[in-house]
Design an enzyme around this catalytic site. Structure first.
Site, PDB file in Angstrom:
ATOM      1  CB  CYS A   1      15.536  19.256  23.406  1.00  0.00           C
ATOM      2  SG  CYS A   1      15.041  20.715  24.329  1.00  0.00           S
TER       3      CYS A   1
ATOM      4  CB  CYS B  31      16.561  19.965  26.866  1.00  0.00           C
ATOM      5  SG  CYS B  31      14.800  19.873  26.541  1.00  0.00           S
TER       6      CYS B  31
END
Length: 191
Positions: A117, A114
């Protein structure tokens, strides 16, 4: 049209990492070998290199036969945030360190793949460290702990939960700037 096969060796010279890339006969990078090469390169760049104690010989550099430079750029270290931040190991660890914790805990549900993230994680760690131990941060990789992600209804990453006395008191999904994170933490702490 026949597809060119991967070579058995590496082409290139001692000019550095970029010049030693697995290639097909036509000069195009080879997909499978390229992926293996990049994984090896990434692994070696994460390996800390230190000088041996005086009087001992250093181990030979595994890339010396190809004339490649040793990756001295990165080393593992710790920061002030490490005391307030921890990775959840399993369900019982989550229960002990998050649910049963008397301090408020921010839970960062993330994934290695991600991109957002990777932006939010360090930013959130920095903001938690500024709170000087009033709040802790638990990091949960959803690929490793799918059961926790399902239990807390995480449908997208990054998802951040604010937990107090074992209950979820606040939540957000996505990236936030530092001002928004600070407001989120202050609301959790009650300051």
């Amino acid at each position: 049209m026949a597809r060119a096969s991967c070579p058995t060796g590496l082409e290139g010279g001692p000019r550095g990492w970029g010049s030693v890339v697995p290639r097909r006969a036509g000069g195009q990078p080879c997909g499978r070998r390229m992926a293996q090469w990049l994984a090896l390169r990434r692994l070696l760049s994460l390996t800390p290199r230190t000088l041996p104690p005086q009087g001992q010989r250093a181990l030979p550099d595994p890339l010396a036969p190809w004339g490649l430079p040793a990756p001295y750029g990165r080393a593992f270290g710790s920061s002030a945030a490490c005391g307030n931040t921890f990775n959840v190991q399993d369900g019982s660890d989550f229960q002990d360190r998050v649910v049963n914790n008397p301090k408020p805990v921010v839970v960062d549900f993330h994934a290695q793949w991600c991109g957002p993230c990777k932006i939010l994680g360090p930013r959130l760690e920095k903001m938690v460290a500024k709170q000087e131990g009033k709040v802790l941060m638990a990091k949960v990789d959803i690929d490793d702990h799918t059961d926790l992600a399902i239990e807390y209804e995480v449908s997208a990453v990054p998802t951040v939960l604010a937990m107090k006395n074992g209950d979820v008191v606040d939540k957000f999904v996505g990236i936030k700037d530092e001002d928004q994170l600070e407001a989120f933490l202050k609301k959790l702490i009650g300051a």
